[in-house]
Design an enzyme around this catalytic site. Sequence first.
Site, PDB file in Angstrom:
ATOM      1  N   ASP A 174     117.878  71.834  28.500  1.00  0.00           N
ATOM      2  CA  ASP A 174     117.670  72.805  29.580  1.00  0.00           C
ATOM      3  C   ASP A 174     116.262  72.669  30.139  1.00  0.00           C
ATOM      4  OD1 ASP A 174     118.205  74.876  31.333  1.00  0.00           O
ATOM      5  OD2 ASP A 174     117.811  76.462  29.869  1.00  0.00           O
ATOM      6  N   LEU A 175     115.952  71.495  30.666  1.00  0.00           N
ATOM      7  CA  LEU A 175     114.620  71.251  31.211  1.00  0.00           C
ATOM      8  C   LEU A 175     114.495  71.943  32.562  1.00  0.00           C
ATOM      9  CD1 LEU A 175     111.980  69.734  30.577  1.00  0.00           C
ATOM     10  CD2 LEU A 175     112.843  67.855  31.995  1.00  0.00           C
TER      11      LEU A 175
END
Length: 243
Positions: A174-175
């Site tokens: 979940d960058l």
Amino acid sequence: MIKGGQRIATATGVMLADPVCLGNARQSASEALFDPDFWAAHGALSAVSGGRGSAWFVGATAHPWVLRHYRRGGFIARLSEDRYAWSGEDRVRSFAEWRLLHYLSERALSVPKPVAAFYRREKLTYRCDLITERILRAQALSTALGAGALAEPTWNAVGAAVARLHRRGVDHADLNAHNILVDSAGRVSVIDFDRGQLRTPGTWTLRNLARLKRSLQKIAAELPPDRFTPASWQELLAGYQAP
């Protein structure tokens, strides 16, 4: 599978910890360390803004920590807010994140140092928590954008930080701009490695970057036009591609 840490059985669950980081807290509190009410009773609890309201700053001023309780997202959260299906201790999400952070910290990457993880099994499900060291004098990239336009070196540093992770084979699940921190000296750290994993090189690196760009575009849509521009993204990519 990444290993590491000391396994500690508690009254109702199991901890995975770095005894050095945990210090005297192991003897004094054990699993109570993962209870926000314990910290509130000691006047050492404050909520972390953003997310699902499941993270807190805790601990002494000299050695502050971040406590996070794992919560479900999306549609499945309507069925279970924080329970996960049990499939073995090695698959416990907080343990997996603790081990990944430990692996990265030992290699001097700019991530939070893990302190302790915990799970409590309940038949076919479990709940879990994670404590990491707090990165001081830092704010989320999303918050920094809200305060003003970022200098070119900051964008460059963000790209370089992502590149260092990718070179180590770290796929961040979940960058986004909320999971990248920038401190007062312009240093960049990456947080929240839940569901992150080590992988061989591949197109997943492009997916990470695309996710980050979408996040920045979404945040910038509510801000003045100078906060995230095509030039900003090019500076980020320049930092990413630098040797």
